[in-house]
Design an enzyme around this catalytic site. Sequence first.
Site, PDB file in Angstrom:
ATOM      1  N   ARG A 156       0.071  -8.582  13.575  1.00 15.47           N
ATOM      2  CA  ARG A 156      -0.474  -7.568  12.668  1.00 15.47           C
ATOM      3  C   ARG A 156      -1.427  -8.211  11.661  1.00 15.47           C
ATOM      4  O   ARG A 156      -2.441  -7.635  11.294  1.00 15.47           O
ATOM      5  CB  ARG A 156       0.670  -6.815  11.966  1.00 15.47           C
ATOM      6  CG  ARG A 156       1.505  -6.032  12.975  1.00 15.47           C
ATOM      7  CD  ARG A 156       2.713  -5.391  12.360  1.00 15.47           C
ATOM      8  NE  ARG A 156       2.350  -4.318  11.468  1.00 15.47           N
ATOM      9  CZ  ARG A 156       2.956  -4.051  10.327  1.00 15.47           C
ATOM     10  NH1 ARG A 156       3.970  -4.804   9.927  1.00 15.47           N
ATOM     11  NH2 ARG A 156       2.560  -3.057   9.591  1.00 15.47           N
ATOM     12  N   ARG A 174      -9.081   1.281   9.540  1.00 21.52           N
ATOM     13  CA  ARG A 174      -8.664  -0.095   9.831  1.00 21.52           C
ATOM     14  C   ARG A 174      -9.678  -0.830  10.698  1.00 21.52           C
ATOM     15  O   ARG A 174      -9.476  -2.009  11.002  1.00 21.52           O
ATOM     16  CB  ARG A 174      -7.330  -0.064  10.573  1.00 21.52           C
ATOM     17  CG  ARG A 174      -6.116  -0.437   9.737  1.00 21.52           C
ATOM     18  CD  ARG A 174      -4.928  -0.310  10.649  1.00 21.52           C
ATOM     19  NE  ARG A 174      -3.751  -1.010  10.286  1.00 21.52           N
ATOM     20  CZ  ARG A 174      -2.685  -0.457   9.690  1.00 21.52           C
ATOM     21  NH1 ARG A 174      -2.725   0.787   9.289  1.00 21.52           N
ATOM     22  NH2 ARG A 174      -1.609  -1.157   9.491  1.00 21.52           N
ATOM     23  N   LYS A 186       0.820  -1.216   0.000  1.00 25.72           N
ATOM     24  CA  LYS A 186       0.000   0.000   0.000  1.00 25.72           C
ATOM     25  C   LYS A 186       0.854   1.268   0.000  1.00 25.72           C
ATOM     26  O   LYS A 186       0.585   2.185  -0.765  1.00 25.72           O
ATOM     27  CB  LYS A 186      -0.918   0.053   1.240  1.00 25.72           C
ATOM     28  CG  LYS A 186      -1.936  -1.054   1.323  1.00 25.72           C
ATOM     29  CD  LYS A 186      -2.941  -0.786   2.434  1.00 25.72           C
ATOM     30  CE  LYS A 186      -2.320  -0.783   3.827  1.00 25.72           C
ATOM     31  NZ  LYS A 186      -1.775  -2.069   4.268  1.00 25.72           N
ATOM     32  N   ARG A 200      11.356  -6.624   4.667  1.00 28.81           N
ATOM     33  CA  ARG A 200      11.331  -5.209   5.062  1.00 28.81           C
ATOM     34  C   ARG A 200      11.972  -5.021   6.435  1.00 28.81           C
ATOM     35  O   ARG A 200      12.635  -4.021   6.693  1.00 28.81           O
ATOM     36  CB  ARG A 200       9.881  -4.705   5.087  1.00 28.81           C
ATOM     37  CG  ARG A 200       9.767  -3.226   5.331  1.00 28.81           C
ATOM     38  CD  ARG A 200       8.401  -2.721   4.967  1.00 28.81           C
ATOM     39  NE  ARG A 200       7.424  -3.009   6.002  1.00 28.81           N
ATOM     40  CZ  ARG A 200       6.116  -2.810   5.873  1.00 28.81           C
ATOM     41  NH1 ARG A 200       5.625  -2.351   4.747  1.00 28.81           N
ATOM     42  NH2 ARG A 200       5.291  -3.049   6.858  1.00 28.81           N
ATOM     43  N   ARG A 257      12.256  -1.916  10.809  1.00 35.05           N
ATOM     44  CA  ARG A 257      11.038  -1.507  11.515  1.00 35.05           C
ATOM     45  C   ARG A 257      10.804  -2.421  12.706  1.00 35.05           C
ATOM     46  O   ARG A 257      10.823  -3.635  12.569  1.00 35.05           O
ATOM     47  CB  ARG A 257       9.834  -1.555  10.558  1.00 35.05           C
ATOM     48  CG  ARG A 257       9.486  -0.211   9.994  1.00 35.05           C
ATOM     49  CD  ARG A 257       8.333  -0.291   9.047  1.00 35.05           C
ATOM     50  NE  ARG A 257       7.074  -0.701   9.701  1.00 35.05           N
ATOM     51  CZ  ARG A 257       5.879  -0.516   9.139  1.00 35.05           C
ATOM     52  NH1 ARG A 257       5.794   0.069   7.968  1.00 35.05           N
ATOM     53  NH2 ARG A 257       4.789  -0.909   9.745  1.00 35.05           N
TER      54      ARG A 257
HETATM   55  P1  AMP Z   1       1.276   0.721   8.987  1.00 35.15           P
HETATM   56  O1  AMP Z   1       2.523   1.443   8.644  1.00 35.15           O
HETATM   57  O2  AMP Z   1       0.076   1.244   8.241  1.00 35.15           O
HETATM   58  O3  AMP Z   1       1.392  -0.764   8.880  1.00 35.15           O
HETATM   59  O4  AMP Z   1       0.962   1.038  10.511  1.00 35.15           O
HETATM   60  C1  AMP Z   1       1.886   0.706  11.529  1.00 35.15           C
HETATM   61  C2  AMP Z   1       1.164   0.612  12.864  1.00 35.15           C
HETATM   62  O5  AMP Z   1       0.572   1.872  13.196  1.00 35.15           O
HETATM   63  C3  AMP Z   1       0.012  -0.377  12.932  1.00 35.15           C
HETATM   64  O6  AMP Z   1       0.438  -1.701  13.163  1.00 35.15           O
HETATM   65  C4  AMP Z   1      -0.799   0.190  14.097  1.00 35.15           C
HETATM   66  O7  AMP Z   1      -0.182  -0.102  15.332  1.00 35.15           O
HETATM   67  C5  AMP Z   1      -0.667   1.689  13.858  1.00 35.15           C
HETATM   68  N1  AMP Z   1      -1.746   2.201  12.974  1.00 35.15           N
HETATM   69  C6  AMP Z   1      -1.611   2.769  11.742  1.00 35.15           C
HETATM   70  N2  AMP Z   1      -2.784   3.102  11.221  1.00 35.15           N
HETATM   71  C7  AMP Z   1      -3.717   2.733  12.136  1.00 35.15           C
HETATM   72  C8  AMP Z   1      -5.133   2.785  12.180  1.00 35.15           C
HETATM   73  N3  AMP Z   1      -5.851   3.294  11.171  1.00 35.15           N
HETATM   74  N4  AMP Z   1      -5.753   2.301  13.295  1.00 35.15           N
HETATM   75  C9  AMP Z   1      -5.062   1.798  14.323  1.00 35.15           C
HETATM   76  N5  AMP Z   1      -3.731   1.707  14.341  1.00 35.15           N
HETATM   77  C10 AMP Z   1      -3.048   2.160  13.263  1.00 35.15           C
END
Ligand code: AMP
Length: 188
Positions: free
Chosen positions: A145, A89, A14, A128, A134
């Site tokens: 996740r 989400r 994404k 990654r 990360r």
């Molecule tokens: P991502 O980079 O989108 O995978 O987000 C990394 C982490 O940020 C996720 O595993 C959540 O802990 C938090 N996070 C990001 N976006 C959201 C969301 N819309 N709702 C809840 N937690 C989020």
Amino acid sequence: MFNLILFGPPGAGKGTQAIKIAGQFGWKHVSTGDILRAEVSQGTSLGLKVKTVMEAGHLVSDELLIEIMESVFRTNSSVEGFVLDGFPRTLKQAEELDKMLEKLGQKITLVLALEVNEDELVKRLLKRAQEQGRKDDTEEVIKNRLVQYHHHTKPLIDHYKRQNLFKEVFGEGTIEDIFMKLCTVIRN
Ligand code: AMP
């Protein structure tokens, strides 16, 4: 105004595709993961609050995410489009997003999902982890996740299917080929 939600599990690509789409169409890319990671690395009070939750691979509270998104919309009122990456989400977030947009006289234009097999997702997330370091890309956290995705996020597919907004593209292959497929769906 084009409001695009780029949808899919962690590791679906994404982020990569959202940046390319935003560049191609002149839209604003909004990654809630990036926003939260910036808060963590700057050590803000918000960052301190979400750090452990993120590192465990759990979801940050809906209230916090909704606050963040309200501020994003407030401060970007003149953009021509949004590419939302990582939000919504949960069903609650999706419902609040619908309300936020309604207040602004807008709505979601398209929900575009990247479909990737689970084995491939894990492979990509582990890669990654090595490349970007990360903290939420360790094997244990990756599992978490994906569980969060299946439990909280996947049900959104039905929410958007009911509104006739949901489309899907196969997310395996070269970045450029997938990008072309996404652009074709956006343009139609
Ligand atoms: P991502 O980079 O989108 O995978 O987000 C990394 C982490 O940020 C996720 O595993 C959540 O802990 C938090 N996070 C990001 N976006 C959201 C969301 N819309 N709702 C809840 N937690 C989020």
